[in-house]
Design a protein around this motif. Structure first.
Motif, PDB file in Angstrom:
ATOM      1  N   HIS A  80       0.483  -1.440   0.079  1.00  0.00           N
ATOM      2  CA  HIS A  80       0.074   0.467  -0.532  1.00  0.00           C
ATOM      3  C   HIS A  80       0.574   1.204   0.332  1.00  0.00           C
ATOM      4  O   HIS A  80       0.465   1.810  -0.748  1.00  0.00           O
ATOM      5  CB  HIS A  80      -1.226   0.021   1.461  1.00  0.00           C
ATOM      6  N   LEU A  81       1.295   1.682   0.630  1.00  0.00           N
ATOM      7  CA  LEU A  81       3.247   3.011   0.824  1.00  0.00           C
ATOM      8  C   LEU A  81       3.516   2.602  -0.541  1.00  0.00           C
ATOM      9  O   LEU A  81       3.736   3.965  -0.973  1.00  0.00           O
ATOM     10  CB  LEU A  81       4.184   2.545   2.046  1.00  0.00           C
ATOM     11  N   CYS A  82       4.283   2.005  -1.385  1.00  0.00           N
ATOM     12  CA  CYS A  82       4.691   1.721  -2.442  1.00  0.00           C
ATOM     13  C   CYS A  82       3.126   2.183  -3.568  1.00  0.00           C
ATOM     14  O   CYS A  82       3.409   3.393  -4.041  1.00  0.00           O
ATOM     15  CB  CYS A  82       4.996   0.576  -3.064  1.00  0.00           C
ATOM     16  N   HIS A  83       2.592   2.056  -3.503  1.00  0.00           N
ATOM     17  CA  HIS A  83       1.583   2.111  -4.436  1.00  0.00           C
ATOM     18  C   HIS A  83       1.259   3.665  -4.429  1.00  0.00           C
ATOM     19  O   HIS A  83       0.539   4.208  -5.214  1.00  0.00           O
ATOM     20  CB  HIS A  83      -0.226   1.307  -3.991  1.00  0.00           C
ATOM     21  N   ARG A  84       0.892   4.001  -3.291  1.00  0.00           N
ATOM     22  CA  ARG A  84       0.849   5.922  -3.200  1.00  0.00           C
ATOM     23  C   ARG A  84       1.407   6.377  -3.453  1.00  0.00           C
ATOM     24  O   ARG A  84       1.125   7.535  -4.185  1.00  0.00           O
ATOM     25  CB  ARG A  84       0.432   5.679  -1.039  1.00  0.00           C
ATOM     26  N   ILE A 170      17.531   5.085   6.941  1.00  0.00           N
ATOM     27  CA  ILE A 170      16.407   5.863   6.787  1.00  0.00           C
ATOM     28  C   ILE A 170      15.040   5.035   6.092  1.00  0.00           C
ATOM     29  O   ILE A 170      14.234   4.306   6.404  1.00  0.00           O
ATOM     30  CB  ILE A 170      16.074   6.857   6.632  1.00  0.00           C
ATOM     31  N   TYR A 171      15.636   5.094   4.938  1.00  0.00           N
ATOM     32  CA  TYR A 171      14.550   4.242   3.829  1.00  0.00           C
ATOM     33  C   TYR A 171      14.475   2.263   4.337  1.00  0.00           C
ATOM     34  O   TYR A 171      13.437   1.906   4.286  1.00  0.00           O
ATOM     35  CB  TYR A 171      15.766   4.041   2.916  1.00  0.00           C
ATOM     36  N   LYS A 176      10.880  -2.118   6.117  1.00  0.00           N
ATOM     37  CA  LYS A 176      11.295  -3.824   6.109  1.00  0.00           C
ATOM     38  C   LYS A 176       9.926  -3.321   7.633  1.00  0.00           C
ATOM     39  O   LYS A 176       9.188  -5.024   7.740  1.00  0.00           O
ATOM     40  CB  LYS A 176      12.365  -3.462   7.529  1.00  0.00           C
ATOM     41  N   ARG A 177       9.597  -2.514   7.557  1.00  0.00           N
ATOM     42  CA  ARG A 177       8.203  -2.339   8.159  1.00  0.00           C
ATOM     43  C   ARG A 177       6.314  -1.912   7.830  1.00  0.00           C
ATOM     44  O   ARG A 177       5.875  -1.463   8.109  1.00  0.00           O
ATOM     45  CB  ARG A 177       8.037  -1.288   9.643  1.00  0.00           C
ATOM     46  N   PHE A 182       1.371   0.152   6.403  1.00  0.00           N
ATOM     47  CA  PHE A 182       0.582   0.262   5.670  1.00  0.00           C
ATOM     48  C   PHE A 182      -0.596  -0.883   4.840  1.00  0.00           C
ATOM     49  O   PHE A 182      -1.398  -0.565   4.719  1.00  0.00           O
ATOM     50  CB  PHE A 182       1.322   0.930   4.478  1.00  0.00           C
ATOM     51  N   GLY A 183      -0.139  -1.821   5.034  1.00  0.00           N
ATOM     52  CA  GLY A 183      -1.410  -3.194   5.176  1.00  0.00           C
ATOM     53  C   GLY A 183      -0.605  -3.503   3.407  1.00  0.00           C
ATOM     54  O   GLY A 183       0.701  -3.232   2.584  1.00  0.00           O
TER      55      GLY A 183
END
Length: 214
Positions: A80-84, A170-171, A176-177, A182-183
């Motif tokens: 989900h984070l990557c998609h955003r 930081i990245y 990793k989380r 974010f799912g």
């Protein structure tokens, strides 16, 4: 040659000796056969020909595909984070310079292979192929990608002056989380927003997959 000479001699005897063999003809038929051995450059040519006939064909190295597109982001399509992040880049990229590809598709494989990476490498840090022989991962990929966007976003690429180990620390902490925070989904999230697919180099594969799942 020797056989022909014997026949001529028998004809001479049967003809009462009227049939004579001239010295020149005799020397022609009695001349030893030419040697099969060649010297100098000719011998080398023969040897080369023989070697070329019996040597196995040279191995041909596979060519690196030349149809791969530049400025391609290969990312975790179920995150989900990557998609955003992809949605944000598409909205900001008014000149449509950046293209995308889900890590889970087969189209992504030659891009990863060209960079010497596997799926686990790209799951850990997303990949940005800027051009032939030039690719980036992690924080460097994100900042190089921003350099292709219009102002003010491209100005953020100045953060490349920060040492890479610090940026990537930081990245990696967030990456990793990302599933916990974010799912994730089972399938690539872009399939839920098909209007974005025109920017994806693997759109045909994704659409075929979507049809087969229906």
């Amino acid at each position: 040659m020797q056989m022909a000479l014997m026949i001529l001699q028998r004809l001479s005897v049967r003809g009462g000796g009227n049939f004579k063999i001239s010295p020149s003809l005799h020397s022609l038929f009695s001349r030893p056969p030419p040697s099969r051995l060649l010297s100098g450059a000719s011998a080398n040519l023969v040897d080369d020909d023989l070697l070329s006939q019996h040597s196995p064909p040279p191995l041909v190295k596979p060519l690196i595909p030349t149809i791969l597109q530049p400025r391609v982001v290969v990312y975790d399509g179920v995150c989900h984070l990557c998609h955003r992040g992809v949605k944000w880049v598409i909205a900001a990229d008014k000149h449509r310079k950046i293209k995308f590809c889900c890590l889970q598709s087969k189209v992504a494989e030659p891009y990863m292979r060209l960079c010497g990476l596997d799926r686990e490498d790209v799951l850990r840090r997303f990949l940005f192929i800027e051009g032939p022989g030039l690719y980036h991962q992690g924080s460097s990929a994100a900042l190089r990608l921003l350099s292709y966007l219009p102002l003010p976003y491209s100005a953020l690429s100045i953060l490349l002056i920060i040492p890479t180990p610090l940026r990537d620390a930081i990245y990696d902490y967030v990456a990793k989380r990302r599933y916990d925070w974010f799912g994730k989904e089972e399938d690539c999230l872009v399939l839920k927003e098909t209007e974005m697919l025109e920017r994806f180099i693997d759109r045909d594969e994704l659409l075929d997959q979507n049809q087969s799942d229906l």
